[in-house]
Design an enzyme around this catalytic site. Structure first.
Site, PDB file in Angstrom:
ATOM      1  N   ASP A 135       0.875  -1.158   0.000  1.00 40.90           N
ATOM      2  CA  ASP A 135       0.000   0.000   0.000  1.00 40.90           C
ATOM      3  C   ASP A 135       0.922   1.219   0.000  1.00 40.90           C
ATOM      4  O   ASP A 135       2.078   1.122   0.426  1.00 40.90           O
ATOM      5  CB  ASP A 135      -0.881  -0.033   1.249  1.00 40.90           C
ATOM      6  CG  ASP A 135      -1.679   1.228   1.423  1.00 40.90           C
ATOM      7  OD1 ASP A 135      -2.416   1.606   0.496  1.00 40.90           O
ATOM      8  OD2 ASP A 135      -1.546   1.862   2.490  1.00 40.90           O
ATOM      9  N   ASP A 180       0.104   5.150   0.805  1.00 36.97           N
ATOM     10  CA  ASP A 180      -0.047   6.157   1.858  1.00 36.97           C
ATOM     11  C   ASP A 180      -0.177   5.502   3.230  1.00 36.97           C
ATOM     12  O   ASP A 180      -1.030   4.650   3.446  1.00 36.97           O
ATOM     13  CB  ASP A 180      -1.256   7.038   1.567  1.00 36.97           C
ATOM     14  CG  ASP A 180      -1.130   7.756   0.229  1.00 36.97           C
ATOM     15  OD1 ASP A 180       0.003   8.143  -0.132  1.00 36.97           O
ATOM     16  OD2 ASP A 180      -2.151   7.901  -0.465  1.00 36.97           O
ATOM     17  N   THR A 194      -2.536   0.893  -4.711  1.00 35.60           N
ATOM     18  CA  THR A 194      -3.030   2.014  -3.917  1.00 35.60           C
ATOM     19  C   THR A 194      -4.393   2.517  -4.402  1.00 35.60           C
ATOM     20  O   THR A 194      -4.586   2.727  -5.600  1.00 35.60           O
ATOM     21  CB  THR A 194      -1.991   3.174  -3.913  1.00 35.60           C
ATOM     22  OG1 THR A 194      -2.493   4.287  -3.182  1.00 35.60           O
ATOM     23  CG2 THR A 194      -1.610   3.616  -5.313  1.00 35.60           C
ATOM     24  N   ASN A 195      -5.321   2.677  -3.481  1.00 30.05           N
ATOM     25  CA  ASN A 195      -6.590   3.343  -3.786  1.00 30.05           C
ATOM     26  C   ASN A 195      -6.305   4.837  -3.906  1.00 30.05           C
ATOM     27  O   ASN A 195      -5.658   5.410  -3.022  1.00 30.05           O
ATOM     28  CB  ASN A 195      -7.613   3.115  -2.673  1.00 30.05           C
ATOM     29  CG  ASN A 195      -8.174   1.715  -2.652  1.00 30.05           C
ATOM     30  OD1 ASN A 195      -7.969   0.929  -3.566  1.00 30.05           O
ATOM     31  ND2 ASN A 195      -8.897   1.388  -1.589  1.00 30.05           N
ATOM     32  N   HIS A 208     -11.322   4.931  -8.726  1.00 26.27           N
ATOM     33  CA  HIS A 208     -12.790   4.925  -8.653  1.00 26.27           C
ATOM     34  C   HIS A 208     -13.307   5.143  -7.237  1.00 26.27           C
ATOM     35  O   HIS A 208     -12.638   4.841  -6.263  1.00 26.27           O
ATOM     36  CB  HIS A 208     -13.327   3.585  -9.166  1.00 26.27           C
ATOM     37  CG  HIS A 208     -12.738   3.199 -10.474  1.00 26.27           C
ATOM     38  ND1 HIS A 208     -11.910   2.114 -10.624  1.00 26.27           N
ATOM     39  CD2 HIS A 208     -12.832   3.778 -11.702  1.00 26.27           C
ATOM     40  CE1 HIS A 208     -11.531   2.015 -11.886  1.00 26.27           C
ATOM     41  NE2 HIS A 208     -12.074   3.022 -12.558  1.00 26.27           N
ATOM     42  N   LYS A 264      -9.523  -1.606  -3.237  1.00 24.69           N
ATOM     43  CA  LYS A 264      -9.375  -2.435  -2.043  1.00 24.69           C
ATOM     44  C   LYS A 264     -10.513  -2.115  -1.084  1.00 24.69           C
ATOM     45  O   LYS A 264     -10.859  -0.950  -0.946  1.00 24.69           O
ATOM     46  CB  LYS A 264      -8.015  -2.164  -1.364  1.00 24.69           C
ATOM     47  CG  LYS A 264      -6.821  -2.598  -2.190  1.00 24.69           C
ATOM     48  CD  LYS A 264      -5.493  -2.300  -1.511  1.00 24.69           C
ATOM     49  CE  LYS A 264      -5.220  -0.819  -1.474  1.00 24.69           C
ATOM     50  NZ  LYS A 264      -3.927  -0.469  -0.882  1.00 24.69           N
TER      51      LYS A 264
END
Length: 189
Positions: A13, A15, A55-56, A96, A113
């Site tokens: 991941d 951040d 990463t989102n 998204h 995620k």
């Protein structure tokens, strides 16, 4: 592809795991690695792991910044990592958001995620053995994505991890930070 031809990866991941948590981080001048992370990324690659960021990035979907800003930030990360002989093999991101996205970014997807879409795509494109791979993150969503993809989750207490550690299922390793998680991964791999 045969099992012996597959590679191991450590999915990270971004951040709160690689860099200090900043809400909707997209400006290079706001980016700061968590101490020890560049060297850990270098050492994981030297140990034979691919290092892949998943990463989102709903800030794109919400219209706070665009994909070009994200690409500039990742280029900056690459430049800083190169100073210590480290590199990220690939970046995967989900722009998204099902409720707050704007235009085409407002939708249900399989890449955000806790769904495993980014990991499954990366595994296919990089010939990754998910069962021999790890995902390290600071949120329950990271743990859930790892479990859904069939790889081993590790939660770190950086970023949101102190609070999120209370939510993880029994048996999921919890480490103070990415350097500690990497030591555990290399020792158990």
């Amino acid at each position: 592809m045969r099992g012996e031809d597959l590679r191991r990866a450590v999915f990270l991941d971004r951040d709160g795991t690689i860099n200090e948590e900043r809400v909707y981080l997209h400006r290079v001048e706001e980016f700061a690695f968590i101490p020890g992370v560049p060297e850990v990324i270098r050492d994981l690659r030297r140990s034979g792991f691919l290092v892949i960021v998943v990463t989102n990035q709903s800030g794109i979907g919400r219209g706070y910044y665009d994909e070009a800003a994200l690409a500039r930030l990742h280029a900056h990360m690459d430049s800083e990592l190169a100073r210590v002989g480290a590199a990220i093999d690939a970046y995967y991101f989900c722009p998204h958001h099902p409720e707050h996205g704007v235009g085409d970014y407002r939708r249900e997807c399989d890449c955000r995620k806790p769904l495993p879409g980014m990991l499954l795509t990366a595994a296919r494109e990089w010939h990754v053995d998910l069962g021999a791979s790890y995902l390290v993150g600071d949120k329950l969503a990271d743990v859930e994505a790892a479990l859904a993809a069939g790889c081993r989750p590790v939660l770190v207490r950086t970023g949101y991890g102190v609070v999120e550690a209370l939510k993880v299922p029994p048996g999921v390793p919890v480490c103070d930070d990415l350097p500690e998680a990497a030591r555990m991964i290399v020792l158990t791999a």
